[in-house]
Design an enzyme around this catalytic site. Structure first.
Site, PDB file in Angstrom:
ATOM      1  N   ASN B  38      10.152  -4.528  16.609  1.00 50.13           N
ATOM      2  CA  ASN B  38       9.341  -3.566  16.301  1.00 50.13           C
ATOM      3  C   ASN B  38       7.756  -4.492  16.284  1.00 50.13           C
ATOM      4  OD1 ASN B  38       9.960  -0.778  15.719  1.00 50.13           O
ATOM      5  ND2 ASN B  38      11.091  -1.828  14.070  1.00 50.13           N
ATOM      6  N   SER B  43      -5.168  -8.505  17.078  1.00 48.68           N
ATOM      7  CA  SER B  43      -5.993  -9.101  17.895  1.00 48.68           C
ATOM      8  C   SER B  43      -6.651 -10.347  16.962  1.00 48.68           C
ATOM      9  CB  SER B  43      -7.333  -8.360  18.175  1.00 48.68           C
ATOM     10  OG  SER B  43      -7.920  -7.691  17.233  1.00 48.68           O
ATOM     11  N   SER B  44      -6.545 -11.574  17.657  1.00 50.41           N
ATOM     12  CA  SER B  44      -5.634 -12.408  18.318  1.00 50.41           C
ATOM     13  C   SER B  44      -5.971 -13.783  18.033  1.00 50.41           C
ATOM     14  CB  SER B  44      -5.457 -12.023  19.675  1.00 50.41           C
ATOM     15  OG  SER B  44      -6.521 -11.722  20.485  1.00 50.41           O
ATOM     16  N   GLU B 100      -5.901 -11.921  26.217  1.00 51.65           N
ATOM     17  CA  GLU B 100      -5.044 -10.946  27.254  1.00 51.65           C
ATOM     18  C   GLU B 100      -5.759 -10.355  28.110  1.00 51.65           C
ATOM     19  OE1 GLU B 100      -5.743  -9.503  23.636  1.00 51.65           O
ATOM     20  OE2 GLU B 100      -4.932 -10.969  22.953  1.00 51.65           O
TER      21      GLU B 100
END
Lengths: 155, 155, 155
Positions: B38, B43-44, B100
């Site tokens: 799950n 962020s991050s 990302e």
């Protein structure tokens, strides 16, 4: 890791309307019975031996994990729907899946699609299907912004 | 606060195809080795002294924190790519960053961009760069929906 | 359940600019004082007896729950704004709400809207309003990508 593994799940759904899409979403959470919880969105696994339970009282403000589909609209006359499906495998030592889908349109189509999504997610894992449970809901935009919401709370 | 501070990170990536974009995303998680977890998107940040480890077995259904890039497409012939970069500072008492990026296009461009993003994120903190580790992946739409996924699991 | 119930909240806001929208977002987190934390987005409740505190030092990389509004832009000359409002009810045994809003435009409009959103969210629960606290911020795109960010950290 954030937590231990969830042991139970609850399927919820609701619709709402309000001043903005977020107010409508908030109202839909209220009719879903989870309006006073802090939702943490997850994607979206049912652990082995995790079983369905009925909704239960949870202290307001609790952070809970939830997989959900939500759609909002402000276009008068538009119909929107949201659905979730929980697919469990025959092999109880394996994880099940939760699939979410929302779209313009009616609950019948959306529910059919989310059920197929759950079937295919289990098949792509090479798992035989024990059960698929689904929930769908629709709402038509009348006055304000509206929201359709369906979710699986992992407890 | 949800948890203690992560102590390790794992870089993962994969592609998948399926009936819908969500099925493709689910399949990409499977090829990434995290298909039965799950995911809680964060962020991050890489905490100080948080070190990279190889993928390891985690109990199915466990809630895990992950920073990720994902892109899906249903347009036959389209190429999509997803990438992550972990930038660590020379000063080991300071946090590192995860960046990302995903886009139409090939992994080379996307990986170059995500590396630059991580460099600039460290520079904007006034930090000298110790290392940048990146991972990128691409996939072309052939039959079904496809997904490209790259992530950094924080454990 | 992921955690116990949050006991305090902190209101933060900031703007940033950078190479990409994500770099700008990262820079806005930095000016908000939360640039080195792992943000877990939640929607968005203030538990009963949860009280506002001033920003405090939190170990880098810690996973924290936060409700937030963020907007990014790369269009030179555009003005964007983000705002949050915390609405607390007279009945202190009941939960309060956090509303988030971001848009093109100036902080005055965005803040008015988010305050109204919080009022309406309490009214739709049948609650009398004790207080609404809000925070808004705006930024104009000059050179790079920019981001406006406002959030409520739940600790």
């Amino acid at each position: 890791m954030i937590s231990t593994v969830p042991r139970n799940f609850v399927i919820v759904s609701g619709t709402g309307e309000g001043y903005t899409p977020l107010n409508a979403f908030d109202a839909a959470l209220g009719t879903s019975g989870i309006g006073d919880l802090n939702l943490v969105k997850v994607s979206s696994i049912v652990p082995p031996h995790c079983t369905r339970i009925e909704p239960q009282a949870i202290a307001p403000g609790t952070l809970i994990a939830i997989a959900y589909a939500a759609k909002t609209s402000t276009l008068h006359g538009e119909v929107i729907a949201a659905a979730v499906a929980v697919g469990l495998p025959e092999d109880e030592t394996r994880a099940g899946v939760i699939m979410e889908y929302s779209a313009l349109g009616h609950k019948q189509e959306v529910e059919e699609i989310v059920i197929t999504m759950a079937q295919k997610a289990l098949e792509s894992r090479g798992l035989k299907i024990r059960s698929i449970e689904s929930r769908a809901i629709e709402v038509k935009v009348e006055h304000d912004a509206v929201a359709a919401f369906a979710g699986v709370v992992l407890i």
